[in-house]
Scaffold this motif. Sequence first.
Motif, mmCIF file in Angstrom:
data_model
loop_
_atom_site.group_PDB
_atom_site.id
_atom_site.type_symbol
_atom_site.label_atom_id
_atom_site.label_comp_id
_atom_site.label_asym_id
_atom_site.label_seq_id
_atom_site.Cartn_x
_atom_site.Cartn_y
_atom_site.Cartn_z
ATOM 1 N N ALA A 83 83.813 41.041 54.113
ATOM 2 C CA ALA A 83 84.713 41.458 53.160
ATOM 3 C C ALA A 83 83.664 42.021 51.968
ATOM 4 N N ALA B 100 96.491 38.110 47.259
ATOM 5 C CA ALA B 100 96.756 36.506 47.024
ATOM 6 C C ALA B 100 97.935 36.262 46.341
ATOM 7 N N THR C 209 91.185 31.383 47.025
ATOM 8 C CA THR C 209 89.778 31.661 46.612
ATOM 9 C C THR C 209 89.687 31.679 44.933
ATOM 10 N N GLY D 223 92.770 49.489 47.403
ATOM 11 C CA GLY D 223 92.538 49.251 48.917
ATOM 12 C C GLY D 223 91.343 50.082 49.329
ATOM 13 N N PRO E 22 81.973 44.786 46.343
ATOM 14 C CA PRO E 22 80.853 45.324 46.010
ATOM 15 C C PRO E 22 80.622 45.654 44.494
ATOM 16 N N MET F 6 86.221 48.733 47.659
ATOM 17 C CA MET F 6 84.940 48.505 46.853
ATOM 18 C C MET F 6 85.053 47.712 45.749
HETATM 19 N N1 LIG Z 1 91.533 36.941 46.463
HETATM 20 C C1 LIG Z 1 91.471 37.411 47.615
HETATM 21 N N2 LIG Z 1 92.135 36.593 48.509
HETATM 22 C C2 LIG Z 1 92.247 37.246 50.090
HETATM 23 N N3 LIG Z 1 91.213 37.885 50.344
HETATM 24 C C3 LIG Z 1 90.795 38.617 49.540
HETATM 25 C C4 LIG Z 1 90.699 38.438 48.076
HETATM 26 N N4 LIG Z 1 90.015 39.343 47.732
HETATM 27 C C5 LIG Z 1 89.179 40.317 48.525
HETATM 28 N N5 LIG Z 1 89.856 39.667 49.661
HETATM 29 C C6 LIG Z 1 89.709 40.469 51.067
HETATM 30 O O1 LIG Z 1 88.414 40.987 50.917
HETATM 31 C C7 LIG Z 1 88.570 42.431 51.309
HETATM 32 C C8 LIG Z 1 87.713 43.307 50.408
HETATM 33 O O2 LIG Z 1 88.234 43.319 48.870
HETATM 34 P P1 LIG Z 1 87.718 44.419 48.103
HETATM 35 O O3 LIG Z 1 86.231 44.859 48.335
HETATM 36 O O4 LIG Z 1 88.282 44.234 46.660
HETATM 37 O O5 LIG Z 1 88.565 45.792 48.742
HETATM 38 P P2 LIG Z 1 90.200 45.860 48.552
HETATM 39 O O6 LIG Z 1 90.837 45.007 47.538
HETATM 40 O O7 LIG Z 1 90.210 47.338 48.158
HETATM 41 O O8 LIG Z 1 90.684 45.565 49.945
HETATM 42 C C9 LIG Z 1 90.181 42.749 51.146
HETATM 43 O O9 LIG Z 1 90.517 43.861 51.666
HETATM 44 C C10 LIG Z 1 90.706 41.292 51.484
HETATM 45 O O10 LIG Z 1 90.748 41.286 52.877
#
Ligand SMILES: Nc1ncnc2c1ncn2[C@@H]1O[C@H](COP(=O)(O)OP(=O)(O)O)[C@@H](O)[C@H]1O
Length: 143
Positions: A91, A60, A134, A109, A115, A112
């Motif tokens: 997500a 972000a 967000t 990435g 969750p 997790m």
């Molecule tokens: N602040 C954010 N802004 C945009 N997309 C987000 C944000 N937080 C999470 N996501 C989306 O949600 C997905 C899952 O997040 P997360 O569980 O933290 O896994 P990771 O960060 O390892 O990809 C991310 O890959 C992304 O697509």
Amino acid sequence: MGLSNVLKLHFDIPANDFVSAGEASSSVKKTLSQLGIAPQVIKKSAIAMYEAEINAVIHANGGTADIEIDQDKVIIKIQDEGPGIPDLDLAMQEGFSTAPDTVRQMGFGAGMGLPNMKRYADELKINTEVGRGTTVIIRVNFA
Ligand SMILES: Nc1ncnc2c1ncn2[C@@H]1O[C@H](COP(=O)(O)OP(=O)(O)O)[C@@H](O)[C@H]1O
Ligand SMILES: [Mg+2]
């Protein structure tokens, strides 16, 4: 309890800065520790906040963190003006990630983060809008 008993902290979360990523959550962890908060509570707060902070960095373009610590809880608000999350239920699933290979090669990435926020927060609120950004609000109770 009066407003004077609320401790507020603010941090800027830099975009795509993998060196300083996690500084805000380590700082909050340190403050909670200095306040004598129980180790399990610090662990929950630090893990949940770290994941939200890292998401602001990698997904972000950075953002801000606002923390409020009072007698019985910590509220952590992480805000960004990034792309937003189009399908929040998807997500939230373990292992789901849109992180690019370059980011995965640095050890981020695993899908997790969300969750784990859900797991460690006593309450998790996520407001997200595609194209706007967000806001993640994490509450951890001290008892
Ligand atoms: N602040 C954010 N802004 C945009 N997309 C987000 C944000 N937080 C999470 N996501 C989306 O949600 C997905 C899952 O997040 P997360 O569980 O933290 O896994 P990771 O960060 O390892 O990809 C991310 O890959 C992304 O697509
Ligand atoms: Mg993540």
